[in-house]
Structure formats: C-alpha cells, structure tokens
Design an enzyme around this catalytic site. Structure first.
Site, PDB file in Angstrom:
ATOM      1  N   GLY B  52      -3.329  11.474 -85.557  1.00  0.00           N
ATOM      2  CA  GLY B  52      -2.293  10.522 -85.968  1.00  0.00           C
ATOM      3  C   GLY B  52      -2.167   9.468 -84.889  1.00  0.00           C
ATOM      4  O   GLY B  52      -2.619   9.670 -83.780  1.00  0.00           O
ATOM      5  N   THR B  53      -1.544   8.348 -85.222  1.00  0.00           N
ATOM      6  CA  THR B  53      -1.623   7.265 -84.245  1.00  0.00           C
ATOM      7  C   THR B  53      -0.341   6.651 -83.670  1.00  0.00           C
ATOM      8  O   THR B  53       0.155   7.154 -82.692  1.00  0.00           O
ATOM      9  CB  THR B  53      -2.586   6.171 -84.726  1.00  0.00           C
ATOM     10  OG1 THR B  53      -2.864   6.402 -86.096  1.00  0.00           O
ATOM     11  CG2 THR B  53      -3.842   6.228 -83.970  1.00  0.00           C
TER      12      THR B  53
END
EC number: 3.4.25.1
Lengths: 250, 281
Positions: B52-53
């Site tokens: 995830g970012t």
C-alpha cells in the site's frame, strides 16, 4: 492419623450448593430487563470503578453478583475468550450462547471438583439481537446450570421476590425510562414487606445494550445526568447518545 | 485457532489468570502463533506481496484529518484499486498504513483489538501516548519481517482528549516513533511529494473541511509523481479515504463528500495541472 469419613455425593453437592447460595444471598441484586430497543442492566452499586455490569463484546454484556474477585476473574476470561474468538474467526462468530456454554463448563467443573471451593457467583450473559425476538439472556448458577431467560431476570440476594414482582409487571416494548423505573422499583422493594427504599442515581449502576446504537459496540453505560433524567421519567433523555457522558467508558 | 477449549470445555487456566490488560501479551503467552511477527521467513528470502502506498495527515482546529489513496501495487502491477489503508483504531484515533498490505491490515486489526481489550478490561481508555506506544511495540515485533522486505509503516492520528487537540505520530520500520509537530505528516512511497505539497498549502487555523481538501490535494500531488500512488479514479468512482477525528470522535467522510472534493480539485487541475500556487515571498 485421622480417619477419612464418608460423605455421600448427594450430601457433598447439596453442601456446596448451600455454601454458594449463602455467599450470593449476601449481595445486592442485579436486574436485567428487555425494553423496546434492547436490554437494560440495573445494579445496586455505589462504586464507580468496581462494576457489576460490563461489556464483553459487540453485542454481549455481563452482569454478576457474589464474590467480586471470582466474577471479575470470569469476566476477564470472557473478554479474552470473546476477543480471541473474534480475532481468529470473525466478530459475528462471538455469541452469548457460546460464552454462556464456556462459563457453564467452567463453573460446573469448579463446582464438582473436590480440590476447589465452588464459586459464589451468579452470572447473566445477555446478547442484544437485531429485533427483540433475537435478544438472548442466559442466567448461570454456581453449579454450572444455564437457564435461558426471557424478559426480566434477577440474580442476587432477593432474586425471588424481585423476580416475581418484575415478572408480573414487565411487558414487551417498554421504553428505557419505563424499564428503568420498573427495575429500580423492584430493587427498592423490601423482601419482608416493609416500605420500599428510595434509590438515588448514585446508588445505581446502569448500562444498556442498545440495538439502535450506530456503533458496532452496542454496550453503553448510563451515567450521571442522563441517568437522573431517565429516573425522573424524562423520556427524551433516552435518545441521548452523548460522547461526553454515557460513552463506553467513563 | 479456536480458543483451545479442549477437554472439559472450561476456560483454560490462562484465561482466568490475573495478568496484563493487554491482548497482545495474552496472545503472546497463550497463542503466539496468531501474532503477525511470529512467522519468520527463511534466511535471505524475499516475498513479493502487495504494497500500500501514500497516507497523509494534518492537524486542524479541533481535530486531525487522516487520508489515504486506494492503490496497492505488486512491483509495477496495480494489484488492487480500491484497497483501504485508513482505519479507525478506536473512538478517537485512527491509523493509516503504508507497506506490505497483508501484514499491515493484520496489524491494524490487532491494534484495534488491543485498544478495545484494554478498554473493556480496565474500564477506561488508554492515554493517547499509551496508544502510540502500543503501536511501537507491534511494529518492533515485526522487525524481523521488515528486514526481509515486509515492512509496515503506520501513521497514528487522533484527538487527544486530555490535551484537547489533534495529534499525529509517525513511525519507522523499527518502531521509532515521532510526533509531527509541524501539523502535517505523510508516509509511504508518495510521501515525499505529498509532504512537499502540504508544506506549501498547510497553515494554522484550518477548518475540518479545509484540512480534508488539503489532504486530497496532497494525495493528488503524490499520485501525480509517484506511480505507486493512485489518484482519484473518476471513471470507476474510487476516491481516497478521508477521515476526520474530533472531540465528537472518528468520522469517515462519505463517498459523496470525498467525491465532491476530489472532483473540484480535478476540475481545477485541468486549468492548473500543478495545483494551487503559493506566493514566492
């Protein structure tokens, strides 16, 4: 060397039951009633920190009378059981029935084991359902029996007399204020037929499992001002869902 | 695993033993295999799992906003377009996660449970610092996996009821925790760009709505320059998750509210692709 003497199993069990019953009878009662939006728990308890009524899980609450350290132990065991089960499976898989069974096994094993003294506690495990037909209330006695109860349940000292009082007056669809008033009237009665005591909000511990609550966790304590308003019959106080008072914690 | 009620079906002794109010400690002693950090990988092995970012957070008057984009990537592939990276931790705090998605989600679940468990056992909530420290412990226990590429880097934000204001804590993979006193923070692969964006746009005395707009602007800028961060997906109607935490508790903005912010920002960027301009001096 002393000679071991024989006690019949019947006598041993009867003695243990009597012992536990006496311990419980010393304590004040806890009342659990269904009302239109859920289940209300009312205990006579002047302590703000030592609870007789507690949250176990999203829709499940716990009420107890008897020896504090023993039911506190069971309460913590129940929270651990529920949290572990919810974490391993899913939150929906934690049910009052499952919890009541675990408590029943635990109490039953302790009751009949020779090495341990029986627990002097009586418990109620309740779960609020989507509708009032789905509400579940279980009463557990020190010997590990489970009783599936409906509408109104009392455990503790004057359970029989309060129970019959509530049983006659409880009806489906009570408002919270009505249910609370009924519960308090029951608790305030003198078992010997004298005039009822007056109960102030400070003497009461009140909590609800409210199915209308938007949060996942339906348990809520009713404290301070809101409790006083409800006791004085102010119906609008029931709708409050303040974070300032009556939140999950205090 | 079931709660190990083998035999009589009574609660095992561990359940009835007086002890810590921590669910983590309980798991550690009773069912350690359920803890995320307890699954060491073989030496030298790396796993490619979705990451995830970008997460951004900003303090405003009376609370804090925590927002995250929706993209998960695996290498250069978009693994998921609508992943959720921002979660309520309890009534007054939230956690946003960057790093390995599977582990991060598990860590959040456990963290939520840890706070709830403490609250139920003790009858009172942990202090804000206490919550932040529990998260430190959890990240630290994941260090062995982080060394092998499975890092989890959260942002913890919430409303401190004692101090009466919003607060943000960021972490590194070793559990090092720092409070963001500048008023805003970002983590994840697009965080460099998000932080630059917020640095120019952030000011004291923002309202909740302004802070939400700021967060979406920063996420837009992160997505603009970082391929692993997803921008607002107007075609699929996938918008960032934006949450506000105030004295009234945690609130996730509805899809309509976020879409309104995202659409107005996207419209404005048609005229000015680089977004709002700050004065030179």
């Amino acid at each position: 060397m002393s000679t071991p003497f024989y006690v019949s199993p019947q006598q041993a069990m009867a003695d243990r039951a009597e012992y536990a019953r006496k311990g419980i009878a010393r304590g004040r009662s806890v009342v659990v009633l269904t009302y239109a939006d859920g289940i209300v728990f009312v205990a006579e308890n002047t302590s703000r920190a030592l609870h007789k009524v507690s949250e176990i899980y999203d829709k499940i609450a716990f009420a107890a009378v008897g020896r504090y350290n023993e039911f506190e132990n069971l309460r913590i065991g129940g929270v651990r059981y529920a949290d572990l089960r919810g974490y391993s499976y899913d939150r929906a898989d934690v049910t009052a029935r499952g919890l009541a069974n675990v408590y029943a096994q635990t109490l039953g094993t302790i009751f009949s084991s020779v090495g341990e003294k029986p627990y002097e506690v009586e418990l109620i495990v309740a779960e609020v359902g989507r509708t009032d037909a789905d509400d579940q209330i279980y009463r557990l006695t020190p010997d590990g029996s489970v009783v599936d109860e409906k509408n109104a349940v009392v455990v503790g000292g004057n359970a029989d007399s309060i129970g019959s009082y509530l049983g006659q007056r409880h009806r489906a669809g009570l408002s919270l204020a009505e249910a609370l008033k009924l519960a308090v009237d029951g608790l305030a009665r003198d078992p010997n037929g004298g005039s009822p005591r007056t109960m102030t909000p400070e003497q009461l511990e009140v909590a609800v499992l409210d199915r209308k609550r938007p949060q996942q966790r339906k348990f809520k304590r009713i404290l301070g001002g809101q409790l006083a308003r409800l006791l004085s019959g102010d119906e609008s106080a029931a709708a409050e869902d303040g974070n300032d008072e009556g939140a999950d914690t205090e | 695993m079931e709660a190990n009620l083998s035999g009589t079906g009574r609660l095992p002794a561990a359940f009835l033993t007086p002890g810590s109010s921590s669910f983590l400690d309980f798991l550690d002693s009773h069912a350690p295999q359920l803890l995320p950090g307890r699954r060491p990988l073989p030496e030298g092995m790396t796993v490619e799992a979705p990451h995830g970012t970008t997460i951004v957070s900003a303090v405003f008057d009376g609370g804090v906003v925590l927002a995250g984009d929706r993209r998960a990537t695996m290498g250069n592939v978009i693994a998921q377009r609508d992943i959720e990276k921002v979660f309520p931790a309890d009534e007054y705090s939230a956690v946003g996660i960057a790093g390995t998605a599977g582990l991060a989600v598990e860590m959040v679940r456990l963290f939520q449970l840890e706070l709830e468990h403490y609250e139920k056992i003790e009858g009172t909530v942990l202090s804000f610092e206490g919550k932040a420290n529990r998260l430190t412990t959890m990240i630290r226990s994941n260090l062995a996996m982080a060394m092998q590429g499975l890092a989890v880097v959260p942002v913890f934000a919430g409303y401190d009821l004692d101090l009466g204001r919003g607060r943000i804590f960021t972490y590194d993979v070793t559990g090092g925790r720092s409070e963001e006193r500048a008023g805003f923070a970002a983590t994840g692969s697009g965080s460099v760009f998000a932080r630059g964006s917020m640095k120019k746009l952030y000011r004291d005395g923002l309202t909740g709505e302004q802070a939400a707009t700021l967060a979406v602007q920063a996420l837009y800028d992160a997505a603009d320059d970082d391929s692993a961060t997803g921008g607002p997906d107007l075609a699929r109607k996938i918008f960032p998750i934006v949450t506000l935490i105030t004295e009234d508790g945690f609130r996730r903005l509805t899809e309509d509210e976020v879409s309104e912010i995202a659409v107005s920002i996207t419209d404005q960027r048609r005229e000015h692709p680089n977004g709002p301009q700050a004065p030179l001096l």
